[in-house]
Design a protein around this motif. Structure first.
Motif, PDB file in Angstrom:
ATOM      1  N   VAL A   1       0.848  -1.191   0.000  1.00  0.00           N
ATOM      2  CA  VAL A   1       0.000   0.000   0.000  1.00  0.00           C
ATOM      3  C   VAL A   1       0.882   1.237   0.000  1.00  0.00           C
ATOM      4  CG1 VAL A   1      -1.919  -1.108   1.204  1.00  0.00           C
ATOM      5  CG2 VAL A   1      -0.148   0.053   2.530  1.00  0.00           C
ATOM      6  N   GLY A   2       0.282   2.379  -0.301  1.00  0.00           N
ATOM      7  CA  GLY A   2       1.000   3.645  -0.281  1.00  0.00           C
ATOM      8  C   GLY A   2       0.574   4.502   0.889  1.00  0.00           C
ATOM      9  N   SER A   3       1.278   5.596   1.088  1.00  0.00           N
ATOM     10  CA  SER A   3       0.979   6.462   2.221  1.00  0.00           C
ATOM     11  C   SER A   3      -0.313   7.244   2.033  1.00  0.00           C
ATOM     12  CB  SER A   3       2.139   7.433   2.467  1.00  0.00           C
ATOM     13  OG  SER A   3       2.313   8.300   1.367  1.00  0.00           O
ATOM     14  N   ALA A   4      -0.921   7.172   0.841  1.00  0.00           N
ATOM     15  CA  ALA A   4      -2.218   7.809   0.612  1.00  0.00           C
ATOM     16  C   ALA A   4      -3.275   6.759   0.343  1.00  0.00           C
ATOM     17  CB  ALA A   4      -2.139   8.777  -0.570  1.00  0.00           C
ATOM     18  N   VAL A   5      -3.127   5.571   0.971  1.00  0.00           N
ATOM     19  CA  VAL A   5      -4.034   4.458   0.690  1.00  0.00           C
ATOM     20  C   VAL A   5      -5.483   4.801   0.986  1.00  0.00           C
ATOM     21  CG1 VAL A   5      -3.782   3.431   2.975  1.00  0.00           C
ATOM     22  CG2 VAL A   5      -4.387   1.981   1.054  1.00  0.00           C
ATOM     23  N   GLY A   6      -5.712   5.684   1.941  1.00  0.00           N
ATOM     24  CA  GLY A   6      -7.077   6.068   2.264  1.00  0.00           C
ATOM     25  C   GLY A   6      -7.617   7.156   1.373  1.00  0.00           C
ATOM     26  N   GLY A   7      -6.801   7.634   0.436  1.00  0.00           N
ATOM     27  CA  GLY A   7      -7.238   8.685  -0.455  1.00  0.00           C
ATOM     28  C   GLY A   7      -7.136  10.059   0.164  1.00  0.00           C
ATOM     29  N   GLY A   8      -6.536  10.170   1.345  1.00  0.00           N
ATOM     30  CA  GLY A   8      -6.459  11.450   2.024  1.00  0.00           C
ATOM     31  C   GLY A   8      -5.093  11.649   2.633  1.00  0.00           C
ATOM     32  N   PRO A   9      -4.969  12.639   3.518  1.00  0.00           N
ATOM     33  CA  PRO A   9      -3.692  12.961   4.140  1.00  0.00           C
ATOM     34  C   PRO A   9      -3.247  11.911   5.131  1.00  0.00           C
ATOM     35  CG  PRO A   9      -5.439  14.239   5.144  1.00  0.00           C
ATOM     36  CD  PRO A   9      -6.059  13.497   3.996  1.00  0.00           C
ATOM     37  N   MET A  10      -2.086  12.138   5.726  1.00  0.00           N
ATOM     38  CA  MET A  10      -1.501  11.142   6.613  1.00  0.00           C
ATOM     39  C   MET A  10      -2.373  10.817   7.809  1.00  0.00           C
ATOM     40  SD  MET A  10       1.113   9.925   5.323  1.00  0.00           S
ATOM     41  CE  MET A  10       1.755   9.059   6.730  1.00  0.00           C
ATOM     42  N   GLY A  11      -3.198  11.725   8.245  1.00  0.00           N
ATOM     43  CA  GLY A  11      -4.074  11.426   9.375  1.00  0.00           C
ATOM     44  C   GLY A  11      -4.991  10.251   9.065  1.00  0.00           C
ATOM     45  N   ARG A  12      -5.630  10.275   7.915  1.00  0.00           N
ATOM     46  CA  ARG A  12      -6.490   9.172   7.511  1.00  0.00           C
ATOM     47  C   ARG A  12      -5.677   7.922   7.250  1.00  0.00           C
ATOM     48  NH1 ARG A  12     -10.635   9.973   2.849  1.00  0.00           N
ATOM     49  NH2 ARG A  12     -11.030   7.841   3.503  1.00  0.00           N
ATOM     50  N   PHE A  13      -4.486   8.133   6.676  1.00  0.00           N
ATOM     51  CA  PHE A  13      -3.639   6.984   6.363  1.00  0.00           C
ATOM     52  C   PHE A  13      -3.305   6.196   7.614  1.00  0.00           C
ATOM     53  CE2 PHE A  13       0.861   5.638   6.402  1.00  0.00           C
ATOM     54  CZ  PHE A  13       0.708   4.500   5.642  1.00  0.00           C
ATOM     55  N   GLY A  14      -2.889   6.919   8.662  1.00  0.00           N
ATOM     56  CA  GLY A  14      -2.528   6.216   9.878  1.00  0.00           C
ATOM     57  C   GLY A  14      -3.656   5.354  10.380  1.00  0.00           C
ATOM     58  N   SER A  15      -4.867   5.873  10.355  1.00  0.00           N
ATOM     59  CA  SER A  15      -6.020   5.128  10.820  1.00  0.00           C
ATOM     60  C   SER A  15      -6.279   3.920   9.937  1.00  0.00           C
ATOM     61  CB  SER A  15      -7.245   6.052  10.828  1.00  0.00           C
ATOM     62  OG  SER A  15      -8.406   5.332  11.153  1.00  0.00           O
ATOM     63  N   THR A  16      -6.194   4.104   8.619  1.00  0.00           N
ATOM     64  CA  THR A  16      -6.444   3.005   7.688  1.00  0.00           C
ATOM     65  C   THR A  16      -5.441   1.880   7.865  1.00  0.00           C
ATOM     66  OG1 THR A  16      -7.428   4.481   6.048  1.00  0.00           O
ATOM     67  CG2 THR A  16      -6.582   2.375   5.249  1.00  0.00           C
ATOM     68  N   VAL A  17      -4.160   2.212   7.945  1.00  0.00           N
ATOM     69  CA  VAL A  17      -3.138   1.181   8.062  1.00  0.00           C
ATOM     70  C   VAL A  17      -3.196   0.497   9.426  1.00  0.00           C
ATOM     71  CG1 VAL A  17      -0.664   0.752   8.121  1.00  0.00           C
ATOM     72  CG2 VAL A  17      -1.642   2.169   6.327  1.00  0.00           C
ATOM     73  N   ASP A  18      -3.438   1.263  10.485  1.00  0.00           N
ATOM     74  CA  ASP A  18      -3.581   0.640  11.800  1.00  0.00           C
ATOM     75  C   ASP A  18      -4.695  -0.401  11.780  1.00  0.00           C
ATOM     76  OD1 ASP A  18      -1.549   2.034  12.899  1.00  0.00           O
ATOM     77  OD2 ASP A  18      -2.773   3.319  14.177  1.00  0.00           O
ATOM     78  N   ARG A  19      -5.813  -0.047  11.198  1.00  0.00           N
ATOM     79  CA  ARG A  19      -6.932  -0.988  11.112  1.00  0.00           C
ATOM     80  C   ARG A  19      -6.569  -2.187  10.263  1.00  0.00           C
ATOM     81  NH1 ARG A  19     -11.789   3.375   9.929  1.00  0.00           N
ATOM     82  NH2 ARG A  19     -11.934   4.225  12.046  1.00  0.00           N
ATOM     83  N   LEU A  20      -5.896  -1.939   9.161  1.00  0.00           N
ATOM     84  CA  LEU A  20      -5.502  -3.021   8.268  1.00  0.00           C
ATOM     85  C   LEU A  20      -4.568  -3.997   8.975  1.00  0.00           C
ATOM     86  CD1 LEU A  20      -5.569  -4.113   5.332  1.00  0.00           C
ATOM     87  CD2 LEU A  20      -3.562  -2.676   4.878  1.00  0.00           C
ATOM     88  N   LEU A  21      -3.592  -3.474   9.691  1.00  0.00           N
ATOM     89  CA  LEU A  21      -2.616  -4.323  10.354  1.00  0.00           C
ATOM     90  C   LEU A  21      -3.226  -5.153  11.474  1.00  0.00           C
ATOM     91  CD1 LEU A  21       0.421  -1.893  10.518  1.00  0.00           C
ATOM     92  CD2 LEU A  21       0.250  -3.971   9.160  1.00  0.00           C
ATOM     93  N   ARG A  22      -4.307  -4.670  12.038  1.00  0.00           N
ATOM     94  CA  ARG A  22      -4.965  -5.430  13.104  1.00  0.00           C
ATOM     95  C   ARG A  22      -5.745  -6.617  12.551  1.00  0.00           C
ATOM     96  NH1 ARG A  22      -4.975  -2.489  17.907  1.00  0.00           N
ATOM     97  NH2 ARG A  22      -4.449  -0.280  17.657  1.00  0.00           N
ATOM     98  N   GLN A  23      -6.021  -6.607  11.258  1.00  0.00           N
ATOM     99  CA  GLN A  23      -6.905  -7.620  10.683  1.00  0.00           C
ATOM    100  C   GLN A  23      -6.208  -8.597   9.746  1.00  0.00           C
ATOM    101  OE1 GLN A  23     -10.037  -7.990  11.680  1.00  0.00           O
ATOM    102  NE2 GLN A  23      -9.800  -6.237  13.053  1.00  0.00           N
ATOM    103  N   VAL A  24      -5.137  -8.176   9.079  1.00  0.00           N
ATOM    104  CA  VAL A  24      -4.526  -9.033   8.061  1.00  0.00           C
ATOM    105  C   VAL A  24      -3.436  -9.894   8.671  1.00  0.00           C
ATOM    106  CG1 VAL A  24      -5.070  -7.399   6.232  1.00  0.00           C
ATOM    107  CG2 VAL A  24      -2.833  -7.294   7.355  1.00  0.00           C
ATOM    108  N   SER A  25      -3.138 -10.995   8.002  1.00  0.00           N
ATOM    109  CA  SER A  25      -2.111 -11.919   8.491  1.00  0.00           C
ATOM    110  C   SER A  25      -0.848 -11.863   7.652  1.00  0.00           C
ATOM    111  CB  SER A  25      -2.656 -13.347   8.498  1.00  0.00           C
ATOM    112  OG  SER A  25      -3.049 -13.738   7.198  1.00  0.00           O
ATOM    113  N   ALA A  26      -0.829 -11.058   6.603  1.00  0.00           N
ATOM    114  CA  ALA A  26       0.342 -10.974   5.715  1.00  0.00           C
ATOM    115  C   ALA A  26       1.167  -9.734   6.033  1.00  0.00           C
ATOM    116  CB  ALA A  26      -0.114 -10.926   4.253  1.00  0.00           C
TER     117      ALA A  26
END
Length: 317
Positions: free
Chosen positions: A112-137
């Protein structure tokens, strides 16, 4: 290495670098690449009957535009050059879409990229944190402008068994991709407040023990690390010391795990790992708990601080 690399594509400024990174890894490891763009439709306003008709028309138009953009992007980056690769559009919020795709496909790597949520880093941090809590890869986070393949790689460890899994996983991925960095270091930050609370030992004793433990850790779990890999022990706040070290050494890639509870709570998602992903100016490879466990042989033991006393829609491409 793996049969599939899953890519979260925002169609933003970093998309080309994200896809290029995934494709290079795919070519090197013999993995197909699945590119996914999440479309979260806007909510129409107005009277219910009018809003419904407008919503449907708007969604269809936006979906068609996105499909065209994805198809164009796929052709530009040469997605078809990696056998079995494709791109598709899915409805939903970015982290949900990627979570669902990962559960369906069980990829060996997510990019993924640092704009994976389509917005600034604030949204990105939230998106990636959520992703990392759920994925196994493992998740490779691409920061725009960071070199690929990486020439300087920093492995952050807390000496726990699960941290051993993140080192093994990251080193194995680099080796499988044929990436040989010019500089590699394994870093351990000894938490000063917690370590020195063991009043029967001096700071010098604790630091000496930390160096010994790191040497043993690398000897046991660093077989896939490049030759010449250095070891470094720092004392201080794990978060601040790691961020400062990254700023001084300028790695192209930081490899770390999301959890590491063993004696001291160290690299925890939401603090150190999350801060690194949000704040550093380089790529990051984050190895979640389940991925770290998957590479462990069993019988691994964390550093025992007590031992101190003894010394969809497919797109044609």
């Amino acid at each position: 290495m793996t049969a599939r690399i899953l890519v979260g594509d925002s169609l933003g400024s970093e998309s080309a670098e994200v896809l290029t990174t995934a494709l290079e890894l795919g070519r090197a490891t013999g993995s197909s690449v699945h590119v996914v763009h999440a479309f979260d439709p806007p909510v129409a306003m107005g009277p219910p009957e009018e809003a419904w008709a407008f919503q449907r028309e708007l969604e269809e138009r936006l979906q068609q535009e996105l499909l065209e953009s994805l198809g164009k992007q796929a052709r530009e980056v040469g997605l078809s050059s990696v056998p079995g690769s494709h791109a598709d559009l899915r409805l939903g919020r970015p982290h949900r879409v990627l979570e669902d795709a990962a559960k369906e496909e069980h990829p060996g790597l997510i990019v993924v990229g640092s704009a994976v949520g389509g917005g600034p880093m604030g949204r990105f941090g939230s998106t990636v944190d959520r992703l990392l809590r759920q994925v196994s890869a493992p998740v490779w986070v691409v920061r725009g402008g960071s070199p690929f393949p990486p020439k300087r790689v920093l492995f952050a460890t807390d000496l726990s068994a699960l941290s051993a899994g993140s080192v093994r996983s990251g080193a194995a991925l680099l080796r499988a991709a044929g990436i040989v960095p010019e500089w590699t270091e394994v870093l351990f930050v000894l938490d000063g407040l917690e370590a020195y609370s063991l009043g029967q030992f001096s700071g010098e004793q604790m630091e000496r023990f930390a160096v010994e433990q790191l040497e043993g850790f690398v000897a046991e779990h660093g077989a896939a690390l490049p030759s010449g890999t250095t070891r470094k022990v720092l004392t201080g706040s794990p978060r601040e010391a790691l961020l400062q070290h990254i700023g001084e050494k300028h790695p192209d890639l930081v490899v770390l795990g999301t959890h590491g509870r063993s004696g001291f709570d160290r690299l925890l998602l939401g603090s150190v790992a999350s801060a690194v992903v949000r704040e550093v100016a380089c790529n990051a490879l984050v190895v979640p708990l389940e991925a770290a466990r998957a590479v462990l042989d069993g019988g691994l033991r964390s550093a025992d601080w007590g031992d101190v006393s003894d010394a969809t829609r497919p797109i044609p491409i």
